[in-house]
Design an enzyme around this catalytic site. Sequence first.
Site, PDB file in Angstrom:
ATOM      1  CE  LYS A  26      -1.540   1.530   4.019  1.00  9.38           C
ATOM      2  NZ  LYS A  26      -1.411   2.877   4.590  1.00  9.38           N
ATOM      3  CG  ASN A  27       2.229   2.843   3.551  1.00 14.06           C
ATOM      4  OD1 ASN A  27       1.084   3.212   3.276  1.00 14.06           O
ATOM      5  ND2 ASN A  27       2.623   2.606   4.788  1.00 14.06           N
ATOM      6  NE  ARG A  97       0.607  12.607   6.907  1.00 14.59           N
ATOM      7  CZ  ARG A  97       0.749  13.750   7.545  1.00 14.59           C
ATOM      8  NH1 ARG A  97      -0.280  14.361   8.027  1.00 14.59           N
ATOM      9  NH2 ARG A  97       1.932  14.280   7.707  1.00 14.59           N
ATOM     10  CB  CYS A 121      -3.972   6.142  10.797  1.00 11.36           C
ATOM     11  SG  CYS A 121      -4.703   4.704  10.008  1.00 11.36           S
ATOM     12  NE  ARG A 126       0.464  10.366  10.166  1.00 16.27           N
ATOM     13  CZ  ARG A 126       0.074   9.330   9.420  1.00 16.27           C
ATOM     14  NH1 ARG A 126      -1.135   8.858   9.564  1.00 16.27           N
ATOM     15  NH2 ARG A 126       0.905   8.778   8.560  1.00 16.27           N
ATOM     16  CG  ASP A 313       3.558   1.487   9.315  1.00 13.44           C
ATOM     17  OD1 ASP A 313       3.172   2.353  10.126  1.00 13.44           O
ATOM     18  OD2 ASP A 313       3.785   1.737   8.121  1.00 13.44           O
ATOM     19  NE  ARG A 407      -7.112   4.284   6.181  1.00 11.36           N
ATOM     20  CZ  ARG A 407      -6.902   5.527   6.493  1.00 11.36           C
ATOM     21  NH1 ARG A 407      -7.426   6.000   7.592  1.00 11.36           N
ATOM     22  NH2 ARG A 407      -6.173   6.307   5.737  1.00 11.36           N
TER      23      ARG A 407
HETATM   24  N1  EPU Z   1       6.977  14.481  10.550  1.00 17.55           N
HETATM   25  C1  EPU Z   1       7.153  15.806  10.843  1.00 17.55           C
HETATM   26  N2  EPU Z   1       6.940  16.720   9.852  1.00 17.55           N
HETATM   27  C2  EPU Z   1       6.553  16.357   8.588  1.00 17.55           C
HETATM   28  C3  EPU Z   1       6.383  14.992   8.293  1.00 17.55           C
HETATM   29  C4  EPU Z   1       6.607  14.073   9.302  1.00 17.55           C
HETATM   30  O1  EPU Z   1       7.499  16.172  11.965  1.00 17.55           O
HETATM   31  O2  EPU Z   1       6.382  17.237   7.742  1.00 17.55           O
HETATM   32  C5  EPU Z   1       7.254  13.474  11.600  1.00 17.55           C
HETATM   33  C6  EPU Z   1       6.043  12.629  11.957  1.00 17.55           C
HETATM   34  O3  EPU Z   1       5.244  13.280  12.907  1.00 17.55           O
HETATM   35  C7  EPU Z   1       6.710  11.379  12.488  1.00 17.55           C
HETATM   36  C8  EPU Z   1       7.962  11.260  11.621  1.00 17.55           C
HETATM   37  O4  EPU Z   1       8.181  12.542  11.061  1.00 17.55           O
HETATM   38  O5  EPU Z   1       7.097  11.578  13.814  1.00 17.55           O
HETATM   39  C9  EPU Z   1       7.868  10.257  10.490  1.00 17.55           C
HETATM   40  O6  EPU Z   1       6.675  10.450   9.752  1.00 17.55           O
HETATM   41  P1  EPU Z   1       6.592  10.157   8.192  1.00 17.55           P
HETATM   42  O7  EPU Z   1       6.479  11.456   7.486  1.00 17.55           O
HETATM   43  O8  EPU Z   1       7.691   9.241   7.824  1.00 17.55           O
HETATM   44  O9  EPU Z   1       5.214   9.415   8.090  1.00 17.55           O
HETATM   45  P2  EPU Z   1       4.137   9.536   6.941  1.00 17.55           P
HETATM   46  O10 EPU Z   1       4.787   9.748   5.645  1.00 17.55           O
HETATM   47  O11 EPU Z   1       3.066  10.456   7.372  1.00 17.55           O
HETATM   48  C10 EPU Z   1       4.193   7.018   6.333  1.00 17.55           C
HETATM   49  C11 EPU Z   1       3.210   5.890   6.240  1.00 17.55           C
HETATM   50  C12 EPU Z   1       2.788   5.463   7.627  1.00 17.55           C
HETATM   51  C13 EPU Z   1       4.024   5.075   8.414  1.00 17.55           C
HETATM   52  C14 EPU Z   1       5.043   6.216   8.427  1.00 17.55           C
HETATM   53  C15 EPU Z   1       6.364   5.862   9.083  1.00 17.55           C
HETATM   54  C16 EPU Z   1       2.096   6.283   4.180  1.00 17.55           C
HETATM   55  C17 EPU Z   1       0.878   6.733   3.461  1.00 17.55           C
HETATM   56  N3  EPU Z   1       2.054   6.333   5.495  1.00 17.55           N
HETATM   57  O12 EPU Z   1       3.520   8.089   6.969  1.00 17.55           O
HETATM   58  O13 EPU Z   1       1.967   4.322   7.439  1.00 17.55           O
HETATM   59  O14 EPU Z   1       3.672   4.775   9.744  1.00 17.55           O
HETATM   60  O15 EPU Z   1       5.332   6.601   7.072  1.00 17.55           O
HETATM   61  O16 EPU Z   1       6.956   4.774   8.473  1.00 17.55           O
HETATM   62  O17 EPU Z   1       3.063   5.861   3.564  1.00 17.55           O
HETATM   63  C18 EPU Z   1       0.326   2.767   8.023  1.00 17.55           C
HETATM   64  O18 EPU Z   1       0.507   2.215   6.918  1.00 17.55           O
HETATM   65  O19 EPU Z   1      -0.351   2.249   8.944  1.00 17.55           O
HETATM   66  C19 EPU Z   1       0.915   4.078   8.259  1.00 17.55           C
HETATM   67  C20 EPU Z   1       0.486   4.888   9.200  1.00 17.55           C
END
Ligand code: EPU
Length: 428
Positions: A26-27, A97, A121, A126, A313, A407
């Site tokens: 998915k991701n 997201r 989620c 975030r 995850d 999801r």
């Molecule tokens: N963060 C910031 N600022 C930003 C972006 C992120 O402070 O602008 C922080 C977040 O708060 C967190 C850390 O950076 O503490 C890492 O977040 P990341 O940006 O890597 O997460 P994401 O891109 O929002 C994706 C996956 C998540 C997964 C995370 C971490 C997708 C759509 N989502 O989220 O997947 O947990 O990376 O690996 O790819 C899931 O599949 O259940 C899921 C939540």
Amino acid sequence: MASTSTKLIVTGGSPLHGSVRTSGMKNAALPILFACLLNTETCVIRNLPRVTDIDCSLHILETAGAEIRWIDKDTVSINAAGARYGLSDPSDVQRLRGSLYLMGAELGRFGHSKIARPGGCNFAPRPIDQHKKAFTSMGAVIMEGQDFIWADSQNPKEPLEGGYVSFDIQSVGATANAILAATLAKGYSEIENAAKEPHIVDLANFLNACGAEIRGAGTSTIKIRGVERLHGCTYEIIPDMIEAGTLLVMAAGAGGDVTVTNVIPQHLKTVTAKLIEAGMQIEDLGDALRIRSDGNVAPAVVKAAPYPNFPTDMQPQFAALLSVCNGESVIEDNVFTSRFQYVEALNRMGASIQYDSDHGRALITGVKYLTGAKVTATDLRAAAALVIAALIAKGESEITGIDKLKRGYEDIVEKLSGLGAVIREIPE
Ligand code: EPU
């Protein structure tokens, strides 16, 4: 879209046996689908997981004017020649997201973007500061309202300019968005402190297959030479390491002998290492992983951090497994320190878990058994943790909030039934 009005009834205690195939990731699929917006030729994407986040993303692309055609169950063709920016429906964007990738893709293709604030989620705050940093480093100007975000290249008639992006933290989403914005930008971009997850590599591989010039994905420095246009291609999404890991933990908890096929074992190194520490036998079969478990679980310390460390995850699923360990375990999440909403439901099933919010960790005192209960899933991986707990538990569990599970897990009820689990989905 999946109905929100079903629930799972699971009777625990049946060991799992047999073979189960992992779906596409998915991701990885999410940024790749949005990357199709950068392309005016047709892209054929194979091994797409049929989960609601993917259906919703395809709907966003369709609303933008892309032509979407399903070729078979997991293959879709996308032609975004007629797409425009700023057309997305806020209710779609707020569902996931991953819709934030629309911003990088719209900016990259049109030099303009307007989207609603994305949802997804909500297990932790975030922020999107790193996404904005990537876009402004490439010359974009960003405006934010209560409900919408706008981004425009400085010169409305010109594409973005390549830039130097130095991230303060490793972010999967911001790294993918920087790649999307830089692919067609004028000149050269460099992304420092980039996320190294396999899904980042998959996005770069896909774009390179379309003629992009992206080097270094999978390391902390990604270098991109902007190209004028991309060409169509056929691309297969990598297997979902989190789904595969979840299936392994399900077998670990329920006991039995299960082979999870269509996996890249390298992506699961930290997960299989923890399963071995927890007393499981793991066999690497090249493109499959076999797990044997007698249901006894040894204690372990799990620390989630960005790849190549243990994935955030997977930590809720391990919390469910370790709730029946013969000792004390610790789960620490250094990515999302408050991702512990599942603790209450697991404790309702008889687990003994204390969430320590000051340190972003959970302390687990193993109990002899869990007991079936009525519980509600709060987010995708929490839902997976509850299914694991229900497979381990004595008696029957009723899990609501199953829309969260759908999801990210394709055909999960069918897959588990095929392994001998006693599970059914019924209307709420
Ligand atoms: N963060 C910031 N600022 C930003 C972006 C992120 O402070 O602008 C922080 C977040 O708060 C967190 C850390 O950076 O503490 C890492 O977040 P990341 O940006 O890597 O997460 P994401 O891109 O929002 C994706 C996956 C998540 C997964 C995370 C971490 C997708 C759509 N989502 O989220 O997947 O947990 O990376 O690996 O790819 C899931 O599949 O259940 C899921 C939540």
